[in-house]
Design a protein around this motif. Structure first.
Motif, PDB file in Angstrom:
ATOM      1  N   ASN A   1      -9.167  -5.757  -2.577  1.00  0.00           N
ATOM      2  CA  ASN A   1      -9.087  -6.848  -1.633  1.00  0.00           C
ATOM      3  C   ASN A   1     -10.460  -7.053  -1.018  1.00  0.00           C
ATOM      4  OD1 ASN A   1      -8.558  -8.164   1.050  1.00  0.00           O
ATOM      5  ND2 ASN A   1      -6.496  -8.138   0.201  1.00  0.00           N
ATOM      6  N   PRO A   2     -10.980  -8.274  -1.003  1.00  0.00           N
ATOM      7  CA  PRO A   2     -12.351  -8.479  -0.506  1.00  0.00           C
ATOM      8  C   PRO A   2     -12.535  -8.078   0.940  1.00  0.00           C
ATOM      9  CG  PRO A   2     -11.233 -10.569  -0.848  1.00  0.00           C
ATOM     10  CD  PRO A   2     -10.366  -9.525  -1.471  1.00  0.00           C
ATOM     11  N   VAL A   3     -11.520  -8.327   1.761  1.00  0.00           N
ATOM     12  CA  VAL A   3     -11.703  -8.055   3.189  1.00  0.00           C
ATOM     13  C   VAL A   3     -11.354  -6.613   3.533  1.00  0.00           C
ATOM     14  CG1 VAL A   3     -11.006  -8.736   5.509  1.00  0.00           C
ATOM     15  CG2 VAL A   3     -11.092 -10.428   3.698  1.00  0.00           C
ATOM     16  N   TRP A   4     -10.258  -6.120   2.982  1.00  0.00           N
ATOM     17  CA  TRP A   4      -9.717  -4.857   3.457  1.00  0.00           C
ATOM     18  C   TRP A   4     -10.081  -3.646   2.612  1.00  0.00           C
ATOM     19  CZ3 TRP A   4      -8.594  -5.994   8.124  1.00  0.00           C
ATOM     20  CH2 TRP A   4      -8.075  -7.248   8.431  1.00  0.00           C
ATOM     21  N   GLY A   5     -10.711  -3.816   1.464  1.00  0.00           N
ATOM     22  CA  GLY A   5     -11.148  -2.615   0.747  1.00  0.00           C
ATOM     23  C   GLY A   5     -10.772  -2.657  -0.718  1.00  0.00           C
ATOM     24  N   ASP A   6     -11.452  -1.822  -1.522  1.00  0.00           N
ATOM     25  CA  ASP A   6     -11.241  -1.853  -2.966  1.00  0.00           C
ATOM     26  C   ASP A   6     -10.272  -0.808  -3.468  1.00  0.00           C
ATOM     27  OD1 ASP A   6     -14.504  -3.060  -3.819  1.00  0.00           O
ATOM     28  OD2 ASP A   6     -12.556  -4.045  -3.888  1.00  0.00           O
ATOM     29  N   LYS A   7     -10.474   0.428  -3.024  1.00  0.00           N
ATOM     30  CA  LYS A   7      -9.564   1.475  -3.499  1.00  0.00           C
ATOM     31  C   LYS A   7      -8.349   1.486  -2.580  1.00  0.00           C
ATOM     32  CE  LYS A   7     -10.551   5.734  -5.456  1.00  0.00           C
ATOM     33  NZ  LYS A   7      -9.842   5.398  -6.636  1.00  0.00           N
ATOM     34  N   LEU A   8      -7.161   1.170  -3.119  1.00  0.00           N
ATOM     35  CA  LEU A   8      -6.009   1.050  -2.237  1.00  0.00           C
ATOM     36  C   LEU A   8      -4.799   1.842  -2.712  1.00  0.00           C
ATOM     37  CD1 LEU A   8      -6.241  -2.815  -1.697  1.00  0.00           C
ATOM     38  CD2 LEU A   8      -6.958  -1.063  -0.099  1.00  0.00           C
ATOM     39  N   PRO A   9      -4.910   3.163  -2.818  1.00  0.00           N
ATOM     40  CA  PRO A   9      -3.703   3.927  -3.165  1.00  0.00           C
ATOM     41  C   PRO A   9      -2.721   3.884  -2.008  1.00  0.00           C
ATOM     42  CG  PRO A   9      -5.479   5.394  -2.527  1.00  0.00           C
ATOM     43  CD  PRO A   9      -6.055   4.017  -2.553  1.00  0.00           C
ATOM     44  N   LEU A  10      -1.481   4.286  -2.247  1.00  0.00           N
ATOM     45  CA  LEU A  10      -0.458   4.234  -1.202  1.00  0.00           C
ATOM     46  C   LEU A  10      -0.918   4.987   0.043  1.00  0.00           C
ATOM     47  CD1 LEU A  10       2.503   3.442  -0.484  1.00  0.00           C
ATOM     48  CD2 LEU A  10       3.127   5.732  -1.220  1.00  0.00           C
ATOM     49  N   ASP A  11      -0.673   4.366   1.205  1.00  0.00           N
ATOM     50  CA  ASP A  11      -0.966   4.982   2.503  1.00  0.00           C
ATOM     51  C   ASP A  11      -2.461   5.057   2.787  1.00  0.00           C
ATOM     52  OD1 ASP A  11       0.380   7.886   4.303  1.00  0.00           O
ATOM     53  OD2 ASP A  11      -0.261   5.895   4.935  1.00  0.00           O
ATOM     54  N   GLN A  12      -3.275   4.306   2.047  1.00  0.00           N
ATOM     55  CA  GLN A  12      -4.696   4.257   2.360  1.00  0.00           C
ATOM     56  C   GLN A  12      -4.874   3.456   3.643  1.00  0.00           C
ATOM     57  OE1 GLN A  12      -7.228   5.610   0.917  1.00  0.00           O
ATOM     58  NE2 GLN A  12      -8.957   4.516   1.776  1.00  0.00           N
TER      59      GLN A  12
ATOM     60  N   TRP B   1      17.372   2.140  -5.348  1.00  0.00           N
ATOM     61  CA  TRP B   1      16.220   1.842  -4.508  1.00  0.00           C
ATOM     62  C   TRP B   1      15.602   3.145  -4.046  1.00  0.00           C
ATOM     63  CZ3 TRP B   1      14.236  -2.986  -3.290  1.00  0.00           C
ATOM     64  CH2 TRP B   1      14.998  -4.067  -3.741  1.00  0.00           C
ATOM     65  N   LYS B   2      14.283   3.246  -4.212  1.00  0.00           N
ATOM     66  CA  LYS B   2      13.606   4.468  -3.792  1.00  0.00           C
ATOM     67  C   LYS B   2      12.686   4.185  -2.617  1.00  0.00           C
ATOM     68  CE  LYS B   2      13.380   7.161  -7.905  1.00  0.00           C
ATOM     69  NZ  LYS B   2      12.561   7.483  -9.068  1.00  0.00           N
ATOM     70  N   ALA B   3      12.368   5.220  -1.868  1.00  0.00           N
ATOM     71  CA  ALA B   3      11.483   5.050  -0.714  1.00  0.00           C
ATOM     72  C   ALA B   3      10.281   5.954  -0.829  1.00  0.00           C
ATOM     73  CB  ALA B   3      12.248   5.360   0.567  1.00  0.00           C
ATOM     74  N   SER B   4       9.090   5.374  -0.597  1.00  0.00           N
ATOM     75  CA  SER B   4       7.862   6.167  -0.428  1.00  0.00           C
ATOM     76  C   SER B   4       7.464   6.050   1.022  1.00  0.00           C
ATOM     77  CB  SER B   4       6.725   5.592  -1.261  1.00  0.00           C
ATOM     78  OG  SER B   4       7.109   5.413  -2.569  1.00  0.00           O
ATOM     79  N   HIS B   5       6.711   7.018   1.504  1.00  0.00           N
ATOM     80  CA  HIS B   5       6.394   7.007   2.926  1.00  0.00           C
ATOM     81  C   HIS B   5       4.920   6.801   3.209  1.00  0.00           C
ATOM     82  CE1 HIS B   5      10.226   9.527   3.694  1.00  0.00           C
ATOM     83  NE2 HIS B   5      10.457   8.237   3.729  1.00  0.00           N
ATOM     84  N   ASN B   6       4.643   5.954   4.188  1.00  0.00           N
ATOM     85  CA  ASN B   6       3.295   5.844   4.749  1.00  0.00           C
ATOM     86  C   ASN B   6       3.360   6.635   6.044  1.00  0.00           C
ATOM     87  OD1 ASN B   6       2.369   4.135   2.833  1.00  0.00           O
ATOM     88  ND2 ASN B   6       1.828   2.469   4.187  1.00  0.00           N
ATOM     89  N   LYS B   7       2.834   7.882   6.055  1.00  0.00           N
ATOM     90  CA  LYS B   7       2.972   8.627   7.299  1.00  0.00           C
ATOM     91  C   LYS B   7       1.748   9.414   7.706  1.00  0.00           C
ATOM     92  CE  LYS B   7       5.176  12.329   4.802  1.00  0.00           C
ATOM     93  NZ  LYS B   7       6.440  12.563   4.137  1.00  0.00           N
ATOM     94  N   LYS B   8       0.679   9.281   6.943  1.00  0.00           N
ATOM     95  CA  LYS B   8      -0.496  10.098   7.255  1.00  0.00           C
ATOM     96  C   LYS B   8      -1.195   9.683   8.540  1.00  0.00           C
ATOM     97  CE  LYS B   8      -2.646  10.037   3.333  1.00  0.00           C
ATOM     98  NZ  LYS B   8      -3.515  10.178   2.151  1.00  0.00           N
ATOM     99  N   HIS B   9      -1.195   8.378   8.836  1.00  0.00           N
ATOM    100  CA  HIS B   9      -2.090   7.905   9.894  1.00  0.00           C
ATOM    101  C   HIS B   9      -1.399   7.475  11.172  1.00  0.00           C
ATOM    102  CE1 HIS B   9      -5.227   7.938   6.877  1.00  0.00           C
ATOM    103  NE2 HIS B   9      -4.389   7.334   6.075  1.00  0.00           N
ATOM    104  N   ILE B  10      -0.089   7.252  11.091  1.00  0.00           N
ATOM    105  CA  ILE B  10       0.615   6.714  12.251  1.00  0.00           C
ATOM    106  C   ILE B  10       1.008   7.860  13.172  1.00  0.00           C
ATOM    107  CG2 ILE B  10       2.549   5.259  12.950  1.00  0.00           C
ATOM    108  CD1 ILE B  10       2.660   4.240  10.100  1.00  0.00           C
ATOM    109  N   THR B  11       0.773   7.697  14.479  1.00  0.00           N
ATOM    110  CA  THR B  11       1.046   8.813  15.387  1.00  0.00           C
ATOM    111  C   THR B  11       2.173   8.538  16.376  1.00  0.00           C
ATOM    112  OG1 THR B  11      -0.694   8.037  16.834  1.00  0.00           O
ATOM    113  CG2 THR B  11      -1.286   9.756  15.266  1.00  0.00           C
ATOM    114  N   SER B  12       2.876   7.425  16.221  1.00  0.00           N
ATOM    115  CA  SER B  12       4.050   7.211  17.068  1.00  0.00           C
ATOM    116  C   SER B  12       4.977   6.204  16.407  1.00  0.00           C
ATOM    117  CB  SER B  12       3.622   6.734  18.450  1.00  0.00           C
ATOM    118  OG  SER B  12       4.742   6.730  19.323  1.00  0.00           O
ATOM    119  N   THR B  13       6.059   5.880  17.069  1.00  0.00           N
ATOM    120  CA  THR B  13       7.068   4.968  16.510  1.00  0.00           C
ATOM    121  C   THR B  13       6.454   3.651  16.054  1.00  0.00           C
ATOM    122  OG1 THR B  13       8.661   5.860  18.068  1.00  0.00           O
ATOM    123  CG2 THR B  13       9.232   3.767  17.046  1.00  0.00           C
ATOM    124  N   VAL B  14       6.875   3.208  14.870  1.00  0.00           N
ATOM    125  CA  VAL B  14       6.400   1.918  14.361  1.00  0.00           C
ATOM    126  C   VAL B  14       7.267   0.826  14.970  1.00  0.00           C
ATOM    127  CG1 VAL B  14       6.166   0.508  12.293  1.00  0.00           C
ATOM    128  CG2 VAL B  14       5.628   2.942  12.208  1.00  0.00           C
TER     129      VAL B  14
END
Lengths: 149, 358
Positions: free
Chosen positions: B190-201, B140-153
């Motif tokens: 996605n019609p509501v949330w956007g078209d270009k959706l790379p990881l962490d977008q 199992w591998k992990a990728s990170h979403n960390k560009k936009h979050i500024t505190s504990t999830v």
């Protein structure tokens, strides 16, 4: 004691930056506070207490606004609250919107924090009546909202 | 007035249900009770018994989820690790596989994606680990979403398209982010949330006035809702705006869409509340727990005076008039299709799991 005011997070890239919501300049805020004071006082003189209370808790200077302005606005709000007779308070509370009630609750707590300046018993009556309408949620919002009045 | 009929299961005594997850047919539940282990309880002859104990974590287990699609369990803990557990039919044991989250702070919450091929784990390192299984390396591998979050999830939920996630954090913001993994997800917009959706977008970001404790997508994914510590429930159907419902109650901690237009949420008030969509806004309808009907004992008058004498209390009733006696921490679906959930379950600090029938 000057070190207490030193900004230690000056260049820390991990420092948390809170959003500053206020878009108004200090001069504009001051003008608003003064205008509000004048309006509220004239409404009180004409005996329209409900409108005076509503005006005093609309759009307050909060958050990063200078504390002198916040003190002056608190004074305005307290004048309006103290002018109401206990029996009229429920009717006045009914005319306020939920946003105004949340702001009013903030000022009630602010006033109660200075019992030597403002009459706490009147504030306690206001607190009881506002709590009946807007519930514990409004108190929670006083505690959590970073825009402190 | 809509109400819900509760079925109370007091499975733990004196400890809170920190996190729990039922299996796909509700015959078993994985529970962590303020401990470093996860217990699997099974219902035998009407009573709940511990069937297995999943014991690999070194510190408090903060989140557990059971995938209905793959029957795998994932658990995350303050020991910075996640484990994926697979059931071996031949032995009845649970085999574990460690997932290196590559984080330096505790994991706080975890959710399997709808297809069960990925899971999202929120951490205190201001990131979300999107983990997936790499067949070629058998790990199992992990990728990170960390560009936009500024505190504990604090909470995470998946969009039904298996690509987007919503997260609530202690920086008082709710975000919709992309959890797209190139090797396993098909390209999609996605019609509501956007078209270009790379990881962490970052697809959307909403501000509240308190920590965002719970977040959920609606069954179609067109709406996202969250509850924050300023006693509000907020719902959004677009990237820019949202509706706020201010409640007069204590803050809510967890929420669930029981249909596209109805939400059940619960928290520090110890009762579940029903919210409904009315035109373009949402409204609190009522609380679904009207309290157990107390039977009046024949000699209650004598009991009352006895208590007045011995304890100097006129009213010794310290119990809340609700089925949960303490904060409800999580609310999860129990039965029914996603668009029309008929039963939901709440777990709380009082050690109870209560299944509610709507």
């Amino acid at each position: 004691m000057a070190f207490r005011k030193t900004n230690v997070e000056f260049d820390d890239e991990n420092a948390f930056h809170d959003d500053d919501g206020s878009a108004l300049s200090v001069a504009d805020l001051e003008a608003n506070v003064n205008a509000r004071g004048v309006d509220v006082r004239s409404l009180l003189q004409r005996g329209n207490i409900a409108a005076a209370v509503a005006k005093s808790v609309t759009d307050p200077p909060a958050g990063r606004a200078p504390s002198s302005l916040k003190d002056r606005n608190t004074q305005t709000v307290m004048e309006a609250l103290q002018a109401a007779k206990s029996a009229e308070i429920p009717a006045i509370v009914k005319t306020l919107t939920s946003d105004q009630l949340d702001v009013l609750m903030k000022y009630i707590y602010r006033g109660m924090a200075s019992p030597e300046t403002y009459n706490s018993s009147i504030l306690l009556t206001w607190h009881e009546k506002v709590l009946e309408v807007s519930g514990l949620g409004s108190v929670v919002r006083v505690l959590t909202d970073r825009n402190v009045v | 007035m809509p109400t819900a009929t509760p079925d109370v299961h007091q499975i733990l005594w004196g400890v809170p249900v920190t996190c729990y997850a039922f299996n796909h047919d509700n015959t078993k539940v994985a529970v962590s009770a303020d401990s470093i282990d996860v217990q699997i309880w099974a219902r035998r002859n009407g009573a709940w018994e511990v069937e297995s104990v999943l014991s690999q974590h070194d510190k408090l287990v903060t989140g557990v989820d059971w995938s209905a699609a793959t029957n795998m369990i994932v658990s995350v803990s303050q020991d910075l690790n996640a484990y994926v557990w697979q059931h071996e039919l031949s032995t009845g044991n649970w085999k574990h596989a460690m997932v290196a989250l590559r984080t330096n702070r505790a994991a706080t919450c975890v959710k399997w994606s709808p297809l069960g091929n990925k899971f999202a784990a929120g951490t205190g390192a201001k990131s979300i680990c999107i983990c997936y299984y790499d067949e070629s390396q058998d790990l199992w591998k992990a990728s990170h979403n960390k560009k936009h979050i500024t505190s504990t999830v604090l909470s995470v939920d998946w969009h039904p398209d298996n690509v987007l996630i919503a997260c609530g954090a202690a920086d008082m913001k709710t975000r919709v982010l992309s959890a797209y993994i190139k090797s396993i997800d098909p390209k999609s917009g996605n019609p509501v949330w956007g078209d270009k959706l790379p990881l962490d977008q970052l697809c959307a970001e909403y501000k509240s006035n308190g920590w965002v404790h719970g977040v959920a997508f609606s069954p179609s994914g067109a709406s996202v809702a969250w509850v924050a510590h300023d006693s509000t429930l907020n719902v959004s159907t677009s990237k820019d705006s949202f509706v706020t419902v201010k409640t007069g109650n204590l803050p809510l901690l967890s929420l669930l869409f029981i249909s596209e237009d109805r939400i059940v949420a619960a928290g520090h008030d110890c009762v579940p509340y029903l919210f409904e969509r009315r035109a373009s806004s949402w409204e609190l309808v009522n609380k679904l727990d009207q309290g157990p009907k107390r039977s009046v004992a024949a000699n209650s008058a004598m009991l009352k005076f006895k208590q007045m004498d011995s304890r100097a209390q006129a009213n010794a009733d310290t119990e809340l008039n609700s089925y949960h006696q303490n904060t409800i921490t999580h609310i999860r679906p129990y039965a029914g299709a996603a668009t029309n959930i008929t039963h939901f379950v709440t777990g709380g600090v009082d050690g109870k799991l209560v299944v509610w029938e709507l």
